[in-house]
Design a protein around this motif. Structure first.
Motif, PDB file in Angstrom:
ATOM      1  N   ILE A   1       0.835  -1.441   0.034  1.00 24.74           N
ATOM      2  CA  ILE A   1       0.081  -0.057   0.245  1.00 24.74           C
ATOM      3  C   ILE A   1       0.760   1.335  -0.257  1.00 24.74           C
ATOM      4  O   ILE A   1       0.857   2.167  -0.618  1.00 24.74           O
ATOM      5  CB  ILE A   1      -0.820   0.092   1.262  1.00 24.74           C
ATOM      6  CG1 ILE A   1      -2.054  -1.232   0.795  1.00 24.74           C
ATOM      7  CG2 ILE A   1      -1.516   1.874   1.526  1.00 24.74           C
ATOM      8  CD1 ILE A   1      -2.795  -0.954   2.357  1.00 24.74           C
ATOM      9  N   GLY A   2       1.706   1.637   1.249  1.00 21.36           N
ATOM     10  CA  GLY A   2       2.478   2.554   0.777  1.00 21.36           C
ATOM     11  C   GLY A   2       3.669   2.453  -0.530  1.00 21.36           C
ATOM     12  O   GLY A   2       3.873   3.650  -0.997  1.00 21.36           O
ATOM     13  N   MET A   3       4.427   1.751  -0.714  1.00 21.59           N
ATOM     14  CA  MET A   3       5.063   1.740  -2.364  1.00 21.59           C
ATOM     15  C   MET A   3       4.131   2.385  -3.472  1.00 21.59           C
ATOM     16  O   MET A   3       4.702   2.867  -4.011  1.00 21.59           O
ATOM     17  CB  MET A   3       5.480   0.188  -2.288  1.00 21.59           C
ATOM     18  CG  MET A   3       6.603   0.493  -3.897  1.00 21.59           C
ATOM     19  SD  MET A   3       7.081  -1.447  -3.897  1.00 21.59           S
ATOM     20  CE  MET A   3       7.866  -1.412  -2.078  1.00 21.59           C
ATOM     21  N   ILE A   4       2.843   1.668  -3.880  1.00 26.44           N
ATOM     22  CA  ILE A   4       2.167   1.983  -4.269  1.00 26.44           C
ATOM     23  C   ILE A   4       1.807   3.585  -4.258  1.00 26.44           C
ATOM     24  O   ILE A   4       1.576   4.494  -5.311  1.00 26.44           O
ATOM     25  CB  ILE A   4       0.345   0.617  -4.649  1.00 26.44           C
ATOM     26  CG1 ILE A   4       1.228  -0.340  -5.178  1.00 26.44           C
ATOM     27  CG2 ILE A   4      -0.047   1.328  -5.961  1.00 26.44           C
ATOM     28  CD1 ILE A   4       0.925  -1.102  -4.663  1.00 26.44           C
ATOM     29  N   GLY A   5       1.451   3.746  -3.091  1.00 25.30           N
ATOM     30  CA  GLY A   5       0.580   5.152  -3.457  1.00 25.30           C
ATOM     31  C   GLY A   5       2.307   6.249  -3.475  1.00 25.30           C
ATOM     32  O   GLY A   5       1.420   7.157  -4.021  1.00 25.30           O
ATOM     33  N   THR A   6       2.737   5.824  -2.277  1.00 21.96           N
ATOM     34  CA  THR A   6       4.179   7.051  -2.660  1.00 21.96           C
ATOM     35  C   THR A   6       4.360   6.536  -4.457  1.00 21.96           C
ATOM     36  O   THR A   6       4.975   8.227  -4.777  1.00 21.96           O
ATOM     37  CB  THR A   6       5.237   6.351  -1.902  1.00 21.96           C
ATOM     38  OG1 THR A   6       5.292   6.063  -0.683  1.00 21.96           O
ATOM     39  CG2 THR A   6       6.222   7.041  -2.162  1.00 21.96           C
TER      40      THR A   6
ATOM     41  N   ARG B   1      14.209   3.334  -6.420  1.00 20.24           N
ATOM     42  CA  ARG B   1      15.422   3.937  -5.092  1.00 20.24           C
ATOM     43  C   ARG B   1      14.145   3.140  -4.009  1.00 20.24           C
ATOM     44  O   ARG B   1      14.763   3.318  -3.184  1.00 20.24           O
ATOM     45  CB  ARG B   1      14.876   5.575  -5.307  1.00 20.24           C
ATOM     46  CG  ARG B   1      15.897   5.970  -6.528  1.00 20.24           C
ATOM     47  CD  ARG B   1      17.025   6.074  -6.279  1.00 20.24           C
ATOM     48  NE  ARG B   1      18.075   7.019  -7.560  1.00 20.24           N
ATOM     49  CZ  ARG B   1      18.189   6.183  -8.551  1.00 20.24           C
ATOM     50  NH1 ARG B   1      17.872   5.276  -9.107  1.00 20.24           N
ATOM     51  NH2 ARG B   1      19.048   7.268  -9.465  1.00 20.24           N
ATOM     52  N   ILE B   2      13.316   3.352  -3.876  1.00 23.24           N
ATOM     53  CA  ILE B   2      11.998   2.600  -2.510  1.00 23.24           C
ATOM     54  C   ILE B   2      12.828   1.307  -2.999  1.00 23.24           C
ATOM     55  O   ILE B   2      13.176   1.347  -1.828  1.00 23.24           O
ATOM     56  CB  ILE B   2      10.813   2.344  -2.644  1.00 23.24           C
ATOM     57  CG1 ILE B   2      10.421   4.654  -2.823  1.00 23.24           C
ATOM     58  CG2 ILE B   2       9.759   1.964  -1.809  1.00 23.24           C
ATOM     59  CD1 ILE B   2       9.125   4.512  -3.500  1.00 23.24           C
ATOM     60  N   ILE B   3      12.980  -0.115  -3.760  1.00 23.99           N
ATOM     61  CA  ILE B   3      13.561  -1.284  -3.918  1.00 23.99           C
ATOM     62  C   ILE B   3      15.007  -1.150  -3.134  1.00 23.99           C
ATOM     63  O   ILE B   3      15.104  -2.048  -2.039  1.00 23.99           O
ATOM     64  CB  ILE B   3      12.812  -1.737  -4.997  1.00 23.99           C
ATOM     65  CG1 ILE B   3      11.637  -1.995  -5.392  1.00 23.99           C
ATOM     66  CG2 ILE B   3      13.628  -2.960  -4.983  1.00 23.99           C
ATOM     67  CD1 ILE B   3      11.347  -2.332  -7.045  1.00 23.99           C
TER      68      ILE B   3
ATOM     69  N   VAL C   1      15.497  -2.767   0.639  1.00 23.80           N
ATOM     70  CA  VAL C   1      16.260  -4.311   0.307  1.00 23.80           C
ATOM     71  C   VAL C   1      18.214  -3.671   1.092  1.00 23.80           C
ATOM     72  O   VAL C   1      18.208  -4.856   2.264  1.00 23.80           O
ATOM     73  CB  VAL C   1      16.772  -4.363  -0.750  1.00 23.80           C
ATOM     74  CG1 VAL C   1      17.680  -5.634  -1.338  1.00 23.80           C
ATOM     75  CG2 VAL C   1      16.096  -5.219  -1.776  1.00 23.80           C
ATOM     76  N   ALA C   2      18.315  -2.488   0.644  1.00 24.93           N
ATOM     77  CA  ALA C   2      19.530  -2.598   1.856  1.00 24.93           C
ATOM     78  C   ALA C   2      19.412  -2.243   3.258  1.00 24.93           C
ATOM     79  O   ALA C   2      20.106  -2.804   4.314  1.00 24.93           O
ATOM     80  CB  ALA C   2      19.837  -1.197   1.452  1.00 24.93           C
ATOM     81  N   PHE C   3      17.916  -1.593   3.257  1.00 21.46           N
ATOM     82  CA  PHE C   3      17.596  -1.251   4.931  1.00 21.46           C
ATOM     83  C   PHE C   3      17.562  -2.630   5.961  1.00 21.46           C
ATOM     84  O   PHE C   3      17.991  -2.978   7.252  1.00 21.46           O
ATOM     85  CB  PHE C   3      16.401  -0.498   5.584  1.00 21.46           C
ATOM     86  CG  PHE C   3      16.757  -0.497   6.870  1.00 21.46           C
ATOM     87  CD1 PHE C   3      16.973   0.743   7.809  1.00 21.46           C
ATOM     88  CD2 PHE C   3      15.290  -1.449   7.252  1.00 21.46           C
ATOM     89  CE1 PHE C   3      16.617   1.178   9.053  1.00 21.46           C
ATOM     90  CE2 PHE C   3      14.460  -1.530   8.515  1.00 21.46           C
ATOM     91  CZ  PHE C   3      14.998   0.145   9.599  1.00 21.46           C
ATOM     92  N   MET C   4      16.786  -3.657   5.102  1.00 19.62           N
ATOM     93  CA  MET C   4      16.644  -5.191   5.935  1.00 19.62           C
ATOM     94  C   MET C   4      18.142  -6.064   6.004  1.00 19.62           C
ATOM     95  O   MET C   4      18.677  -6.424   6.393  1.00 19.62           O
ATOM     96  CB  MET C   4      15.244  -5.720   4.567  1.00 19.62           C
ATOM     97  CG  MET C   4      14.363  -5.343   5.359  1.00 19.62           C
ATOM     98  SD  MET C   4      13.245  -6.687   3.956  1.00 19.62           S
ATOM     99  CE  MET C   4      11.563  -5.273   4.426  1.00 19.62           C
ATOM    100  N   LEU C   5      18.721  -5.728   4.817  1.00 20.02           N
ATOM    101  CA  LEU C   5      20.486  -6.192   5.295  1.00 20.02           C
ATOM    102  C   LEU C   5      21.560  -5.544   6.627  1.00 20.02           C
ATOM    103  O   LEU C   5      21.875  -6.676   6.686  1.00 20.02           O
ATOM    104  CB  LEU C   5      21.552  -6.434   3.836  1.00 20.02           C
ATOM    105  CG  LEU C   5      20.680  -6.999   2.526  1.00 20.02           C
ATOM    106  CD1 LEU C   5      21.316  -6.736   1.119  1.00 20.02           C
ATOM    107  CD2 LEU C   5      20.640  -8.947   3.029  1.00 20.02           C
ATOM    108  N   ILE C   6      21.322  -4.520   6.401  1.00 27.97           N
ATOM    109  CA  ILE C   6      21.986  -3.853   6.647  1.00 27.97           C
ATOM    110  C   ILE C   6      21.606  -4.269   8.376  1.00 27.97           C
ATOM    111  O   ILE C   6      22.179  -3.838  10.001  1.00 27.97           O
ATOM    112  CB  ILE C   6      21.966  -2.387   6.773  1.00 27.97           C
ATOM    113  CG1 ILE C   6      23.624  -1.927   5.820  1.00 27.97           C
ATOM    114  CG2 ILE C   6      23.298  -1.543   8.034  1.00 27.97           C
ATOM    115  CD1 ILE C   6      23.144  -0.576   5.263  1.00 27.97           C
ATOM    116  N   PHE C   7      20.143  -4.126   8.620  1.00 30.41           N
ATOM    117  CA  PHE C   7      19.178  -3.699   9.861  1.00 30.41           C
ATOM    118  C   PHE C   7      20.269  -5.072  11.495  1.00 30.41           C
ATOM    119  O   PHE C   7      20.684  -4.806  12.148  1.00 30.41           O
ATOM    120  CB  PHE C   7      18.138  -4.300  10.075  1.00 30.41           C
ATOM    121  CG  PHE C   7      17.190  -3.903  11.769  1.00 30.41           C
ATOM    122  CD1 PHE C   7      17.436  -2.507  12.030  1.00 30.41           C
ATOM    123  CD2 PHE C   7      16.993  -5.398  11.917  1.00 30.41           C
ATOM    124  CE1 PHE C   7      16.821  -2.841  13.009  1.00 30.41           C
ATOM    125  CE2 PHE C   7      16.247  -4.826  13.444  1.00 30.41           C
ATOM    126  CZ  PHE C   7      16.063  -3.641  14.139  1.00 30.41           C
TER     127      PHE C   7
END
Length: 229
Positions: free
Chosen positions: A60-65, A79-81, A85-91
């Motif tokens: 929902i957030g991605m489509i709306g943004t 850029r969102i993707i 992905v970067a955040f999920m790998l770094i976290f």
């Protein structure tokens, strides 16, 4: 613009629901548990509520943004993707480093975290004795150098009371170890061997005990398999 910010907020919440820490537990799991709600729908099911809710919010957030900001930023979807992905790998890496810093001087059970997903036990039974050889992974954030472990099984195997075993651990590190346990004096009406993954345990440090439950959901490959000798 205000509507766009709402979609960005929904997108961020969706990512936070899905991202997993170094303990392989999602923030969504922690949020549900803190609210007293089971993250799993039903007793034995694959329906993981934080993941379902997280994906819905993410979409929902991605489509709306993208819909609102694409005319101004044509490459916003890619850029969102990349950012997600970067955040999920770094976290996971960041959460691990942060815990080692925050709990550097901790002691007792407060200095320990147990990686349930990486645990496994092989059990052999015969007559009135059962032996378990188990592998565990711990995070020892503090300066503790030993830990007492007792594996805990459920259902048919809950009557097997294995003796606790004390093993050495390295301070301020991620520790993988193997220990053997014996359960004697039980009337065991089966003989064979079994394999368990995602094992629940009870640990004791400085006279304080802490229980870690087994994985809520086990795949078919992880269910106990018993064979006759």
């Amino acid at each position: 613009m205000k509507k766009g910010l709402i979609y960005i907020f929904v997108l961020c919440v969706g990512v936070l629901m899905l991202v997993r820490s170094h303990l392989h537990v999602s923030l969504g799991d922690n949020i549900f548990s803190a609210a007293g709600i089971s993250p799993w729908l039903g007793k034995n099911t694959r329906f993981h509520l934080p993941v379902i809710l997280g994906f819905i919010l993410l979409l929902i957030g991605m489509i709306g943004t993208v819909k609102i900001y694409k005319p101004r930023y044509p490459k916003i979807l890619s850029r969102i993707i990349i950012a997600c992905v970067a955040f999920m790998l770094i976290f996971p890496l960041a959460s691990e480093k942060l815990m080692f810093v925050l709990k550097h001087n901790s002691n007792g059970t407060h200095s320990i975290d147990y990686l349930v997903e990486n645990s496994e036990c092989h059990i052999k039974t015969s007559d009135n004795e059962a032996k378990a050889k188990c592998s565990f992974t711990f995070y020892n954030y503090g300066a503790e150098n030993s830990i007492t472990i007792q594996p805990v099984f459920e259902d048919r195997y809950g009557d097997l009371n294995f003796e606790a075993s004390t093993v050495s651990i390295i301070p301020h590190s991620k520790v993988s170890l193997t220990a053997e346990f014996i359960a004697e004096g039980h009337e065991i009406d089966w003989s064979g061997s079994g394999y368990f993954k995602g094992v629940g345990i009870e640990v004791e440090m400085d006279g304080v005990k802490k229980r870690y439950n087994k994985f809520k959901y086990l795949t078919i490959k992880e269910l106990p398999i018993w064979t006759t000798p």
